[in-house]
Scaffold this active site. Structure first.
Site, PDB file in Angstrom:
ATOM      1  N   LYS A  53       0.840  -1.201   0.000  1.00 18.87           N
ATOM      2  CA  LYS A  53       0.000   0.000   0.000  1.00 18.87           C
ATOM      3  C   LYS A  53       0.870   1.245   0.000  1.00 18.87           C
ATOM      4  O   LYS A  53       0.645   2.188  -0.767  1.00 18.87           O
ATOM      5  CB  LYS A  53      -0.934  -0.002   1.225  1.00 18.87           C
ATOM      6  CG  LYS A  53      -2.056  -1.026   1.104  1.00 18.87           C
ATOM      7  CD  LYS A  53      -2.827  -1.236   2.408  1.00 18.87           C
ATOM      8  CE  LYS A  53      -3.862  -2.350   2.213  1.00 18.87           C
ATOM      9  NZ  LYS A  53      -4.583  -2.716   3.443  1.00 18.87           N
ATOM     10  N   GLN A  97      -4.548  -1.445   9.633  1.00 20.41           N
ATOM     11  CA  GLN A  97      -4.566  -2.783   9.034  1.00 20.41           C
ATOM     12  C   GLN A  97      -5.195  -3.790  10.001  1.00 20.41           C
ATOM     13  O   GLN A  97      -4.848  -3.836  11.181  1.00 20.41           O
ATOM     14  CB  GLN A  97      -3.123  -3.194   8.671  1.00 20.41           C
ATOM     15  CG  GLN A  97      -3.010  -4.486   7.899  1.00 20.41           C
ATOM     16  CD  GLN A  97      -3.644  -4.444   6.505  1.00 20.41           C
ATOM     17  OE1 GLN A  97      -3.665  -3.397   5.853  1.00 20.41           O
ATOM     18  NE2 GLN A  97      -4.178  -5.561   6.062  1.00 20.41           N
ATOM     19  N   ASP A 120     -11.000   2.976   4.219  1.00 19.72           N
ATOM     20  CA  ASP A 120     -11.427   1.571   4.162  1.00 19.72           C
ATOM     21  C   ASP A 120     -12.944   1.473   4.001  1.00 19.72           C
ATOM     22  O   ASP A 120     -13.456   0.401   3.670  1.00 19.72           O
ATOM     23  CB  ASP A 120     -11.066   0.865   5.478  1.00 19.72           C
ATOM     24  CG  ASP A 120      -9.820   0.023   5.369  1.00 19.72           C
ATOM     25  OD1 ASP A 120      -9.574  -0.517   4.290  1.00 19.72           O
ATOM     26  OD2 ASP A 120      -9.110  -0.094   6.394  1.00 19.72           O
TER      27      ASP A 120
HETATM   28  N1  GUN Z   1      -7.197  -6.767   6.290  1.00 25.37           N
HETATM   29  C1  GUN Z   1      -7.599  -7.503   5.213  1.00 25.37           C
HETATM   30  N2  GUN Z   1      -8.222  -6.716   4.306  1.00 25.37           N
HETATM   31  C2  GUN Z   1      -8.205  -5.470   4.806  1.00 25.37           C
HETATM   32  C3  GUN Z   1      -8.677  -4.220   4.317  1.00 25.37           C
HETATM   33  O1  GUN Z   1      -9.269  -4.091   3.230  1.00 25.37           O
HETATM   34  N3  GUN Z   1      -8.455  -3.147   5.119  1.00 25.37           N
HETATM   35  C4  GUN Z   1      -7.830  -3.249   6.326  1.00 25.37           C
HETATM   36  N4  GUN Z   1      -7.682  -2.147   7.050  1.00 25.37           N
HETATM   37  N5  GUN Z   1      -7.385  -4.395   6.807  1.00 25.37           N
HETATM   38  C5  GUN Z   1      -7.559  -5.489   6.044  1.00 25.37           C
END
Ligand code: GUN
Length: 295
Positions: A53, A97, A120
């Site tokens: 990311k 995350q 998100d």
């Molecule tokens: N863990 C797995 N997928 C995601 C996501 O799309 N966003 C976040 N913040 N954590 C994740």
């Protein structure tokens, strides 16, 4: 044989579009969008997602910061850090995350993020706005799936979409996006899940199948009707002694056999996964554009 839906290529196109937008901001001497990613602990998959990311942000000229906190960090300390970034005008997106260690409430953390910075799309305000059809920050993976269908000109109006999996991250939001009375949606949507022992009963009626239950190679060719569009959201590590890492990544769909029956199919890796990151960047850009000050 199915047409391959190339998520890697589509994600690269979206990133290129955003990069151009950011270059023009820079040439006008304006502030650029910023994303802060917060990682708690050392889960290897989470570390790799966060690194990707951040790298993608930098590639397109966005500001990126990664905050790494120890596995044992107190919930209050994490909430305080979120509060700090809620006020920080250099960062328009905040992503924590998931999953978080068991002693931290994920819901409390999600609700601590300013909904305007919730790239998100997990905050209840954004979830509610999605449900009632308001424009908002959408969860990245569902948003990426809708974007892939759009860019491959796959019609959804009146089509039967079967979503397998009811997570808050993928299953529920993708169903809610596709059921909206809008262009690129307007589908008849069924959500099914593990409480049904015979999932093929539903899957065999799908025009579009979205497999998001997190079970390696679960969807077999016998479960899929000829001509179905197959979107595989699974990212599963399976042991493989022939690879350097000792594992390889497979989806929820038995790709090799299902591709012979599907009309379109997303591969794993290189399908939905890269789109999740592209849409995160798109959301960060959107959050920046919505942000009232600091430009
Ligand atoms: N863990 C797995 N997928 C995601 C996501 O799309 N966003 C976040 N913040 N954590 C994740």
């Amino acid at each position: 044989m199915a047409i391959l839906i190339d998520g890697k290529k589509t994600a690269a196109e979206i990133k290129e579009e955003l990069k151009k937008e950011i270059q023009s901001l820079i040439s006008e001497g304006k502030q650029v969008p910023g994303l802060v990613t917060i990682l708690v602990g050392e889960n290897p998959a989470s570390q790799s997602y966060v690194t990707s990311k951040s790298k993608s942000c930098i590639e397109i000229g966005m500001l990126s910061k990664v905050e790494r906190l120890s596995e044992s960090v107190r919930e209050a300390e994490l909430l305080k850090l979120i509060e700090q970034y809620n006020k920080d005008e250099s960062y328009h997106g905040i992503l924590v995350q998931l999953p978080l260690p068991a002693h931290i409430s994920e819901q409390k953390v999600i609700e601590a993020i300013d909904p305007k910075k919730d790239v998100d799309g997990f905050h209840p305000i954004n979830v509610g706005n999605l449900l009632i059809g308001n424009k908002t920050l959408y969860p990245c993976t569902p948003y990426g799936i809708v974007e892939l269908l759009k860019r491959y000109n796959i019609p959804t109006t009146g089509k039967h979409v079967v979503v397998v999996g009811r997570s808050n991250i993928v299953g529920k939001p993708v169903a809610n996006l596709l059921v909206q009375k809008k262009e690129g949606a307007n589908a008849i949507v069924t959500i099914c899940h593990s409480a049904e022992k015979d999932l093929s009963k539903y899957i065999l009626t799908a025009d579009i199948l979205i497999a998001a239950m997190g079970k390696a190679n679960f969807i077999t060719a016998e479960m899929v009707r000829e001509g179905t569009v197959v979107i595989d959201v699974g990212i599963n590590r399976v042991q493989d002694k022939n690879t350097a890492k000792g594992y390889r990544i497979v989806g929820d769909v038995d790709f090799e056999n299902v591709e012979k029956k599907a009309s379109y199919i997303t591969p794993v890796p290189g399908g939905v996964g890269p789109m999740t990151i592209a849409m995160l960047l798109k959301n960060t850009f959107q959050a920046y554009q919505n942000y009232p000050t600091g430009k």
